[in-house]
Design a protein around this motif. Structure first.
Motif, PDB file in Angstrom:
ATOM      1  N   GLU A   1      47.530  48.658  39.090  1.00  0.00           N
ATOM      2  CA  GLU A   1      47.220  47.533  39.976  1.00  0.00           C
ATOM      3  C   GLU A   1      46.915  48.046  41.387  1.00  0.00           C
ATOM      4  O   GLU A   1      47.651  48.878  41.927  1.00  0.00           O
ATOM      5  CB  GLU A   1      48.411  46.562  40.030  1.00  0.00           C
ATOM      6  CG  GLU A   1      48.653  45.781  38.742  1.00  0.00           C
ATOM      7  CD  GLU A   1      49.313  46.593  37.626  1.00  0.00           C
ATOM      8  OE1 GLU A   1      49.793  47.705  37.903  1.00  0.00           O
ATOM      9  OE2 GLU A   1      49.332  46.114  36.484  1.00  0.00           O
ATOM     10  N   LEU A   2      45.853  47.525  41.962  1.00  0.00           N
ATOM     11  CA  LEU A   2      45.461  47.892  43.331  1.00  0.00           C
ATOM     12  C   LEU A   2      46.235  47.032  44.328  1.00  0.00           C
ATOM     13  O   LEU A   2      46.888  46.056  43.942  1.00  0.00           O
ATOM     14  CB  LEU A   2      43.953  47.697  43.511  1.00  0.00           C
ATOM     15  CG  LEU A   2      43.075  48.640  42.679  1.00  0.00           C
ATOM     16  CD1 LEU A   2      41.640  48.114  42.594  1.00  0.00           C
ATOM     17  CD2 LEU A   2      43.080  50.062  43.253  1.00  0.00           C
ATOM     18  N   ALA A   3      46.118  47.359  45.599  1.00  0.00           N
ATOM     19  CA  ALA A   3      46.823  46.602  46.640  1.00  0.00           C
ATOM     20  C   ALA A   3      46.373  45.146  46.620  1.00  0.00           C
ATOM     21  O   ALA A   3      45.164  44.872  46.586  1.00  0.00           O
ATOM     22  CB  ALA A   3      46.541  47.215  48.005  1.00  0.00           C
ATOM     23  N   PRO A   4      47.326  44.201  46.660  1.00  0.00           N
ATOM     24  CA  PRO A   4      46.990  42.769  46.604  1.00  0.00           C
ATOM     25  C   PRO A   4      45.981  42.348  47.669  1.00  0.00           C
ATOM     26  O   PRO A   4      45.165  41.465  47.434  1.00  0.00           O
ATOM     27  CB  PRO A   4      48.333  42.071  46.817  1.00  0.00           C
ATOM     28  CG  PRO A   4      49.350  43.072  46.374  1.00  0.00           C
ATOM     29  CD  PRO A   4      48.785  44.428  46.669  1.00  0.00           C
ATOM     30  N   ARG A   5      45.995  43.005  48.833  1.00  0.00           N
ATOM     31  CA  ARG A   5      45.065  42.560  49.883  1.00  0.00           C
ATOM     32  C   ARG A   5      43.611  42.901  49.540  1.00  0.00           C
ATOM     33  O   ARG A   5      42.686  42.366  50.148  1.00  0.00           O
ATOM     34  CB  ARG A   5      45.472  43.104  51.251  1.00  0.00           C
ATOM     35  CG  ARG A   5      45.174  44.558  51.501  1.00  0.00           C
ATOM     36  CD  ARG A   5      45.473  44.857  52.976  1.00  0.00           C
ATOM     37  NE  ARG A   5      45.804  46.229  53.210  1.00  0.00           N
ATOM     38  CZ  ARG A   5      44.971  47.095  53.790  1.00  0.00           C
ATOM     39  NH1 ARG A   5      43.759  46.717  54.142  1.00  0.00           N
ATOM     40  NH2 ARG A   5      45.362  48.335  53.987  1.00  0.00           N
TER      41      ARG A   5
ATOM     42  N   ALA B   1      40.461  38.157  42.648  1.00  0.00           N
ATOM     43  CA  ALA B   1      39.791  38.735  41.475  1.00  0.00           C
ATOM     44  C   ALA B   1      40.615  38.507  40.219  1.00  0.00           C
ATOM     45  O   ALA B   1      41.841  38.478  40.261  1.00  0.00           O
ATOM     46  CB  ALA B   1      39.582  40.228  41.686  1.00  0.00           C
ATOM     47  N   GLN B   2      39.918  38.352  39.091  1.00  0.00           N
ATOM     48  CA  GLN B   2      40.606  38.230  37.807  1.00  0.00           C
ATOM     49  C   GLN B   2      40.974  39.634  37.332  1.00  0.00           C
ATOM     50  O   GLN B   2      40.117  40.528  37.314  1.00  0.00           O
ATOM     51  CB  GLN B   2      39.662  37.547  36.816  1.00  0.00           C
ATOM     52  CG  GLN B   2      40.298  37.279  35.472  1.00  0.00           C
ATOM     53  CD  GLN B   2      39.253  36.899  34.430  1.00  0.00           C
ATOM     54  OE1 GLN B   2      38.191  36.362  34.757  1.00  0.00           O
ATOM     55  NE2 GLN B   2      39.548  37.193  33.176  1.00  0.00           N
ATOM     56  N   VAL B   3      42.235  39.848  36.962  1.00  0.00           N
ATOM     57  CA  VAL B   3      42.651  41.154  36.425  1.00  0.00           C
ATOM     58  C   VAL B   3      42.858  40.997  34.924  1.00  0.00           C
ATOM     59  O   VAL B   3      43.601  40.130  34.476  1.00  0.00           O
ATOM     60  CB  VAL B   3      43.941  41.657  37.116  1.00  0.00           C
ATOM     61  CG1 VAL B   3      44.393  42.978  36.496  1.00  0.00           C
ATOM     62  CG2 VAL B   3      43.713  41.818  38.620  1.00  0.00           C
ATOM     63  N   GLU B   4      42.165  41.837  34.150  1.00  0.00           N
ATOM     64  CA  GLU B   4      42.201  41.759  32.682  1.00  0.00           C
ATOM     65  C   GLU B   4      42.576  43.148  32.146  1.00  0.00           C
ATOM     66  O   GLU B   4      41.873  44.115  32.402  1.00  0.00           O
ATOM     67  CB  GLU B   4      40.793  41.329  32.187  1.00  0.00           C
ATOM     68  CG  GLU B   4      40.564  41.456  30.709  1.00  0.00           C
ATOM     69  CD  GLU B   4      41.539  40.625  29.891  1.00  0.00           C
ATOM     70  OE1 GLU B   4      41.467  39.392  29.968  1.00  0.00           O
ATOM     71  OE2 GLU B   4      42.385  41.231  29.179  1.00  0.00           O
ATOM     72  N   TYR B   5      43.697  43.229  31.438  1.00  0.00           N
ATOM     73  CA  TYR B   5      44.168  44.543  30.979  1.00  0.00           C
ATOM     74  C   TYR B   5      43.447  45.023  29.722  1.00  0.00           C
ATOM     75  O   TYR B   5      43.573  46.186  29.348  1.00  0.00           O
ATOM     76  CB  TYR B   5      45.685  44.509  30.758  1.00  0.00           C
ATOM     77  CG  TYR B   5      46.448  44.293  32.047  1.00  0.00           C
ATOM     78  CD1 TYR B   5      46.560  45.329  32.975  1.00  0.00           C
ATOM     79  CD2 TYR B   5      47.021  43.059  32.355  1.00  0.00           C
ATOM     80  CE1 TYR B   5      47.234  45.137  34.175  1.00  0.00           C
ATOM     81  CE2 TYR B   5      47.697  42.865  33.560  1.00  0.00           C
ATOM     82  CZ  TYR B   5      47.796  43.912  34.455  1.00  0.00           C
ATOM     83  OH  TYR B   5      48.459  43.720  35.648  1.00  0.00           O
ATOM     84  N   ASN B   6      42.724  44.124  29.062  1.00  0.00           N
ATOM     85  CA  ASN B   6      41.977  44.501  27.851  1.00  0.00           C
ATOM     86  C   ASN B   6      40.531  44.813  28.253  1.00  0.00           C
ATOM     87  O   ASN B   6      39.761  43.915  28.581  1.00  0.00           O
ATOM     88  CB  ASN B   6      42.052  43.343  26.851  1.00  0.00           C
ATOM     89  CG  ASN B   6      41.332  43.667  25.549  1.00  0.00           C
ATOM     90  OD1 ASN B   6      40.326  44.378  25.539  1.00  0.00           O
ATOM     91  ND2 ASN B   6      41.863  43.136  24.459  1.00  0.00           N
ATOM     92  N   GLN B   7      40.187  46.087  28.242  1.00  0.00           N
ATOM     93  CA  GLN B   7      38.868  46.501  28.740  1.00  0.00           C
ATOM     94  C   GLN B   7      37.733  45.864  27.927  1.00  0.00           C
ATOM     95  O   GLN B   7      36.722  45.428  28.490  1.00  0.00           O
ATOM     96  CB  GLN B   7      38.767  48.031  28.704  1.00  0.00           C
ATOM     97  CG  GLN B   7      37.582  48.599  29.486  1.00  0.00           C
ATOM     98  CD  GLN B   7      37.360  50.065  29.200  1.00  0.00           C
ATOM     99  OE1 GLN B   7      37.599  50.530  28.081  1.00  0.00           O
ATOM    100  NE2 GLN B   7      36.915  50.812  30.192  1.00  0.00           N
ATOM    101  N   ASN B   8      37.890  45.828  26.601  1.00  0.00           N
ATOM    102  CA  ASN B   8      36.826  45.246  25.764  1.00  0.00           C
ATOM    103  C   ASN B   8      36.582  43.788  26.112  1.00  0.00           C
ATOM    104  O   ASN B   8      35.439  43.331  26.191  1.00  0.00           O
ATOM    105  CB  ASN B   8      37.190  45.354  24.270  1.00  0.00           C
ATOM    106  CG  ASN B   8      37.047  46.785  23.770  1.00  0.00           C
ATOM    107  OD1 ASN B   8      36.454  47.630  24.462  1.00  0.00           O
ATOM    108  ND2 ASN B   8      37.588  47.062  22.603  1.00  0.00           N
ATOM    109  N   LYS B   9      37.672  43.078  26.336  1.00  0.00           N
ATOM    110  CA  LYS B   9      37.565  41.656  26.695  1.00  0.00           C
ATOM    111  C   LYS B   9      36.859  41.503  28.051  1.00  0.00           C
ATOM    112  O   LYS B   9      35.992  40.656  28.230  1.00  0.00           O
ATOM    113  CB  LYS B   9      38.969  41.053  26.766  1.00  0.00           C
ATOM    114  CG  LYS B   9      39.078  39.675  26.158  1.00  0.00           C
ATOM    115  CD  LYS B   9      40.541  39.362  25.948  1.00  0.00           C
ATOM    116  CE  LYS B   9      40.813  37.899  26.211  1.00  0.00           C
ATOM    117  NZ  LYS B   9      42.249  37.622  26.186  1.00  0.00           N
ATOM    118  N   ALA B  10      37.240  42.374  28.987  1.00  0.00           N
ATOM    119  CA  ALA B  10      36.636  42.312  30.333  1.00  0.00           C
ATOM    120  C   ALA B  10      35.128  42.550  30.268  1.00  0.00           C
ATOM    121  O   ALA B  10      34.361  41.941  31.018  1.00  0.00           O
ATOM    122  CB  ALA B  10      37.300  43.343  31.249  1.00  0.00           C
TER     123      ALA B  10
END
Ligand code: AN0
Ligand code: CP
Length: 318
Positions: free
Chosen positions: A208-212, A217-226
């Protein structure tokens, strides 16, 4: 314009992109702007694109350029305040910066994250000292936490290649054998959050990158889905940001490498990367050699992005 470190320093992004596209039509149109003005580029780290594109942008504007590679023909510089300088660094940045500033009108600085201490890196200690002690316009050529010239060039490239008003743009983590900073993904997120795009970030858990920078942005842990329906795939490796693992490699999972099967999940997406890129680690030969790859056009836009920034800084000197 007095400084360029973050997206907000550009003001209205639409206007900035329009200015870039205008300059691209005739990059020598403002040749008189930089007459008798000198750009100093200070590198604490290596570079190919930034070094050449920044120098080229300055030359387009008629500027003189000087390049300094710290610790390669210069004294090694102490950057921490209050230390007893009895080690291997003969000069302090507190003298070096005002001295450098005597000889130039605008200063570009490259100073990567050291990835040892998160607070030090995220304070942008070196860039801020240049701003404070040079009293000249200062721009980042990749600092510890951002690389705004890259992200601006990326946005210009997306504007040129998009085939719909609101494209889906996916920033994807990819594996890499060395520990790398978060500056490129931070700035890319910063710009995409301000742009007219559907922005998704995908990475393994723990990255996870810095919240600021992530913001809405939408964060999706499944690369294929993204990747489904994506119009642009922007690949980059970065090391962990979270406190306990700051600057560490948490995964070398080669399943995250961008290959043709993954690109087939997208909407004929264009492939982007800031370069330098490790082939067959970040991206397969097949993808980067395909017509979908726009990495060279993206690098070419670094000249244009920088020309907008330098032109605005020169305007501010008048
Ligand atoms: C640097 C980084 O990841 O920040 C510079 C990229 C423009 N990359 C490497 O050091 C390989
Ligand atoms: N993309 C980029 O900034 O490349 P360099 O590190 O070669 O300057």
């Amino acid at each position: 314009m007095k400084k360029f470190i973050n997206v907000k320093d550009l003001g209205d992004l639409k206007i900035a992109v329009q200015e870039a596209l205008e300059i691209k039509k005739d990059r020598f149109a403002f040749k008189h702007f930089g007459e008798n003005k000198t750009l100093l580029m200070v590198f604490f780290n290596s570079s190919l694109r930034t070094r050449l594109s920044t120098q080229k942008a300055a030359m387009n504007l008629g500027m003189n350029t000087m390049i300094l590679d710290i610790a390669q023909g210069t004294w090694r510089l102490e950057t921490q305040k209050g230390v007893v300088m009895n080690g291997d660094k003969p000069e302090h940045i507190l003298e070096a910066i005002p001295v450098m500033a005597c000889y130039c009108d605008i200063i570009g600085v490259r100073s990567f994250a050291k990835l040892e201490n998160k607070t030090d890196d995220y304070n942008e200690n070196i860039l801020h000292q240049f701003i404070q002690y040079s009293e000249k316009p200062v721009f980042s050529m990749e600092g510890a936490t951002t690389h705004p010239l890259q992200a601006f060039a990326d946005l210009i490239t997306i504007e040129e290649f998009k085939t719909k008003n609101r494209p889906k743009v996916v920033l994807t983590w990819a594996p890499h054998p060395k520990t790398l900073p978060q500056a490129v993904p931070n700035s890319f997120a910063d710009f995409m959050n301000e742009a007219d795009v559907d922005f998704v970030i995908t990475h393994p858990e723990g990255y996870e990158l810095a919240p600021r920078f992530v913001r809405k942005a939408q964060v999706e842990y499944n690369q294929n889905k993204a990747f489904q329906g994506a119009d642009f795939i922007y690949a980059k490796n970065w090391s962990a940001f979270e406190d306990v693992h700051y600057g560490k490699i948490l995964s070398e999972d080669m399943n995250w490498t961008i290959d043709a099967a993954k690109m087939n999940l997208t909407n004929h997406a264009k492939f982007m990367h800031c370069l330098p890129v490790r082939r067959n680690v970040i991206v397969t030969d097949e993808v980067i050699d395909s017509p979908q790859s726009i990495v060279i056009q993206e690098a070419a836009n670094r000249e244009i992005a920088c020309e907008v920034v330098l032109k605005r800084m020169l305007e501010g000197l008048k």
